[in-house]
Design an enzyme around this catalytic site. Structure first.
Site, short mmCIF file in Angstrom:
data_model
loop_
_atom_site.label_atom_id
_atom_site.label_comp_id
_atom_site.label_asym_id
_atom_site.label_seq_id
_atom_site.Cartn_x
_atom_site.Cartn_y
_atom_site.Cartn_z
N LYS A 16 -4.75 5.63 14.54
CA LYS A 16 -4.78 4.96 13.24
C LYS A 16 -6.22 4.97 12.71
O LYS A 16 -7.03 5.77 13.15
CB LYS A 16 -4.22 3.53 13.38
CG LYS A 16 -2.74 3.50 13.71
CD LYS A 16 -1.91 4.05 12.58
CE LYS A 16 -0.43 4.09 12.92
NZ LYS A 16 0.34 4.84 11.91
N ASP A 56 1.81 -1.15 11.89
CA ASP A 56 0.49 -1.61 11.44
C ASP A 56 0.22 -3.06 11.85
O ASP A 56 -0.87 -3.58 11.60
CB ASP A 56 0.38 -1.50 9.92
CG ASP A 56 0.31 -0.05 9.47
OD1 ASP A 56 -0.10 0.81 10.27
OD2 ASP A 56 0.67 0.23 8.31
N ARG A 64 2.88 5.93 -3.30
CA ARG A 64 4.04 6.75 -3.70
C ARG A 64 4.31 6.64 -5.20
O ARG A 64 4.75 7.61 -5.84
CB ARG A 64 5.27 6.32 -2.88
CG ARG A 64 5.18 6.81 -1.42
CD ARG A 64 6.05 5.97 -0.51
NE ARG A 64 6.17 6.47 0.85
CZ ARG A 64 5.29 6.28 1.84
NH1 ARG A 64 4.17 5.60 1.61
NH2 ARG A 64 5.50 6.76 3.05
N LYS A 121 0.84 -1.21 0.00
CA LYS A 121 0.00 0.00 0.00
C LYS A 121 0.87 1.25 0.00
O LYS A 121 0.63 2.18 -0.77
CB LYS A 121 -0.92 -0.04 1.23
CG LYS A 121 -1.88 1.10 1.34
CD LYS A 121 -3.11 0.72 2.17
CE LYS A 121 -2.81 0.53 3.64
NZ LYS A 121 -2.52 1.80 4.36
N SER A 122 1.88 1.30 0.86
CA SER A 122 2.73 2.49 0.95
C SER A 122 3.42 2.76 -0.39
O SER A 122 3.48 3.90 -0.85
CB SER A 122 3.81 2.27 2.02
OG SER A 122 3.23 2.16 3.28
N ARG A 154 -7.59 -3.54 9.43
CA ARG A 154 -6.66 -4.47 10.10
C ARG A 154 -7.27 -5.10 11.35
O ARG A 154 -6.92 -6.21 11.72
CB ARG A 154 -5.35 -3.76 10.42
CG ARG A 154 -4.62 -3.28 9.17
CD ARG A 154 -3.16 -2.96 9.42
NE ARG A 154 -2.67 -2.00 8.45
CZ ARG A 154 -2.31 -2.30 7.20
NH1 ARG A 154 -2.37 -3.55 6.77
NH2 ARG A 154 -1.88 -1.36 6.38
N SER A 179 6.81 9.12 12.35
CA SER A 179 5.78 8.97 11.32
C SER A 179 6.35 9.13 9.93
O SER A 179 6.84 10.21 9.56
CB SER A 179 4.66 10.00 11.54
OG SER A 179 3.83 10.05 10.38
N ARG A 196 -6.69 1.78 17.73
CA ARG A 196 -6.41 0.33 17.64
C ARG A 196 -6.12 -0.29 18.99
O ARG A 196 -6.44 -1.47 19.20
CB ARG A 196 -5.22 0.09 16.70
CG ARG A 196 -5.65 0.15 15.26
CD ARG A 196 -4.61 -0.36 14.29
NE ARG A 196 -5.19 -0.26 12.95
CZ ARG A 196 -4.51 -0.05 11.84
NH1 ARG A 196 -3.19 0.05 11.88
NH2 ARG A 196 -5.12 0.02 10.68
N ARG A 248 -8.99 11.86 12.37
CA ARG A 248 -7.55 11.67 12.58
C ARG A 248 -6.78 13.00 12.55
O ARG A 248 -7.16 13.92 11.84
CB ARG A 248 -7.02 10.67 11.56
CG ARG A 248 -7.70 9.31 11.72
CD ARG A 248 -7.22 8.29 10.73
NE ARG A 248 -5.83 7.96 10.94
CZ ARG A 248 -5.13 7.17 10.12
NH1 ARG A 248 -5.71 6.66 9.05
NH2 ARG A 248 -3.89 6.89 10.37
C1 S3P Z 1 2.46 4.72 6.25
C2 S3P Z 1 2.96 5.09 7.47
C3 S3P Z 1 2.38 4.65 8.75
C4 S3P Z 1 1.43 3.48 8.58
C5 S3P Z 1 0.51 3.65 7.41
C6 S3P Z 1 1.30 3.81 6.12
C7 S3P Z 1 3.10 5.24 5.03
O1 S3P Z 1 1.66 5.73 9.31
O2 S3P Z 1 0.67 3.29 9.74
O3 S3P Z 1 -0.35 2.53 7.26
O4 S3P Z 1 2.80 4.72 3.92
O5 S3P Z 1 3.92 6.17 5.14
P1 S3P Z 1 2.39 6.83 10.24
O6 S3P Z 1 3.38 7.55 9.43
O7 S3P Z 1 1.28 7.74 10.70
O8 S3P Z 1 2.99 6.04 11.37
#
Ligand code: S3P
Length: 446
Positions: A354, A327, A33, A28-29, A400, A174, A358, A129
């Site tokens: 989150k 996560d 990007r 996903k990340s 999740r 973060s 959570r 959030r």
């Molecule tokens: C992510 C960073 C994390 C993670 C999220 C994806 C990212 O969040 O929990 O699912 O893709 O940079 P945080 O940066 O708020 O910890």
């Protein structure tokens, strides 16, 4: 794609051993990007293995609204026609990022240093959030925001035509905040720096380099890492191969560890060391997880994971490991509930902000299934044993939480239901059929 999907209650019950070889959906990340960097690169970016979960589809849609060409071919390859650094257009509609904090926060960074006005919103989870963690540093770079109280969405962003570079020390570990500032730095003259005391996922840095961006890192005297991006450097469209998501692989991995007699292989899983804290922890707990065919694809390390069932024992998880498994605490808590002895997890304050709180959701769900837990402001203690199950667990729009408790249902004496499995599609479309294909018994309630 607008609005919240209607609730989809699901239940899971014990079945036989799991077996088979599968690939979980793309990371996903990295998927978010790849669309964002493709959109501000010159030329075409070809993305293979993009996650087509709801969260990433929101990003694809937003990039179109910002002027990039984003299409998916019949071959499943996504093609992004970029507009070049600084070339994003003002969107004529609200950017609705659905359930996705990553999409909202990273895009605010990317857009903040363009002379455009953009309005961001999200679903009932995302609007709760905190966003001040990104609007704060972006204001220092010259953007202005009008937010709802508490710095929450919906918000209006007025980007700047004359951005100033900053050096910013992250107040929370973060990757989203780090990435928002680095992406804002792309269309900012000079060097923008983010200093992180604890290493968070570095997919933005790796992918920027892959696209021809200039990113350097420098260790500070206090051990923190300074990550710098040089602004106004053209990015070039590239081929991206998205690895399978280690955060999604976590669910079948834990299920196979817990279900007697199981042996499964998960192919092409991302093994970036800033993401593998869960795997390290499971191995410490006694799990049999092997990393086979280790290789590098488009700048990211990947491997095939071979997982065999085994007995787990409780451990104390070092708080410094939290960013590399942030996560994965919901599914780790499920593993801990089935381990012999007690598992102690500290440094979990971020879990409270989150997709849901959570920490509260994990604790309530485990207690409902007969597991003894102690929950603190930023800690969780799980006393392992043989969870009874036999409960319906509240998921609070959190994919999740839903997947973790469906895995728990696979090893409980009585079935476990979740009140809503619809949000699973945000990150893991096809979760139920993939798990059932391995031998799980997950289905609709009733
Ligand atoms: C992510 C960073 C994390 C993670 C999220 C994806 C990212 O969040 O929990 O699912 O893709 O940079 P945080 O940066 O708020 O910890």
């Amino acid at each position: 794609m607008q609005g919240s999907p209607s609730p989809r209650p699901l239940r899971s019950r014990a079945g036989g051993a799991l077996s088979g070889t599968v690939r979980v959906p793309g990371d996903k990340s990295i998927s978010h990007r790849s669309l964002m960097l493709g959109a501000v690169a010159i030329g075409e970016t070809e993305i293979r293995g993009l996650l087509t979960g709801e969260d990433v589809l929101r990003t694809a849609d937003a990039m179109r609204a910002l002027g990039a060409g984003v299409e998916v071919g019949a071959d499943g390859v996504w093609r992004v026609r970029g507009v070049g650094v600084g070339g994003l257009a003002e969107p004529s509609r609200v950017l609705d990022m659905g359930n996705s904090g990553t999409a909202a926060r990273l895009l605010m960074g990317l857009v903040a240093t363009h002379p455009v006005t953009a309005v961001f919103t999200g679903d009932d989870s995302l609007v709760k959030r905190p966003m001040a963690r990104v609007t704060g540093p972006l204001e220092r770079m010259g953007a202005t925001f009008v937010t709802r109280s508490g710095g929450r969405l919906p918000l209006a962003l007025v980007g700047t035509a004359s951005a100033v570079p900053i050096a910013y020390r992250l107040p929370v570990a973060s990757a989203q905040v780090k990435s928002a500032v680095l992406l804002a730095g792309l269309n900012t003259p000079g060097i923008t720096t983010v200093i992180e005391a604890e290493p968070t996922r570095d997919h933005t840095e790796l992918m920027l380099r892959h696209f021809g961006g200039e990113v350097t890192t420098e260790r500070q005297e206090d051990g923190a890492l300074a990550v710098s991006v040089t602004g106004e450097v053209e990015l070039r469209g590239r081929a991206v191969a998205v690895p399978a998501d280690p955060s999604s692989a976590a669910f079948p991995v834990v299920a196979a560890v817990l279900r007697d007699g199981s042996e499964i292989v998960l192919t092409g899983v991302g093994t970036n060391p800033r993401r593998t804290g869960l795997y390290e922890t499971l191995v410490e707990m006694g799990a049999d997880i092997r990393f086979e065919n280790e290789r590098v694809e488009a700048g990211e390390p990947v491997a095939d994971l071979r997982v065999r069932a085994g007995r787990l024992k409780g451990v104390t998880v070092p708080p410094g490991r939290a960013p590399s498994m942030i996560d994965e605490y919901p599914i780790l808590a499920v593993a801990a509930a089935c381990a012999e002895g007690t598992t102690v997890m500290n440094g979990l304050a971020e879990l409270r902000v989150k997709e849901s709180d959570r920490l509260a959701m994990i604790a309530a769900g485990l207690q409902a299934c007969g597991v003894a837990v102690e929950v603190g402001a930023d800690s969780l203690v799980v006393h392992g044993g043989r969870p009874r199950g036999g409960a319906t667990v509240a998921t609070a729009m959190d994919h999740r939480i839903a997947m973790s408790f469906l895995v728990l249902g696979m090893v409980c004496a009585e079935p476990v239901a979740v009140d809503d499995g619809a949000f699973i599609d945000t990150s893991f479309p096809g979760f139920v059929s993939l798990m059932n294909g391995l031998g799980a018994d997950i289905g609709p309630v009733g």
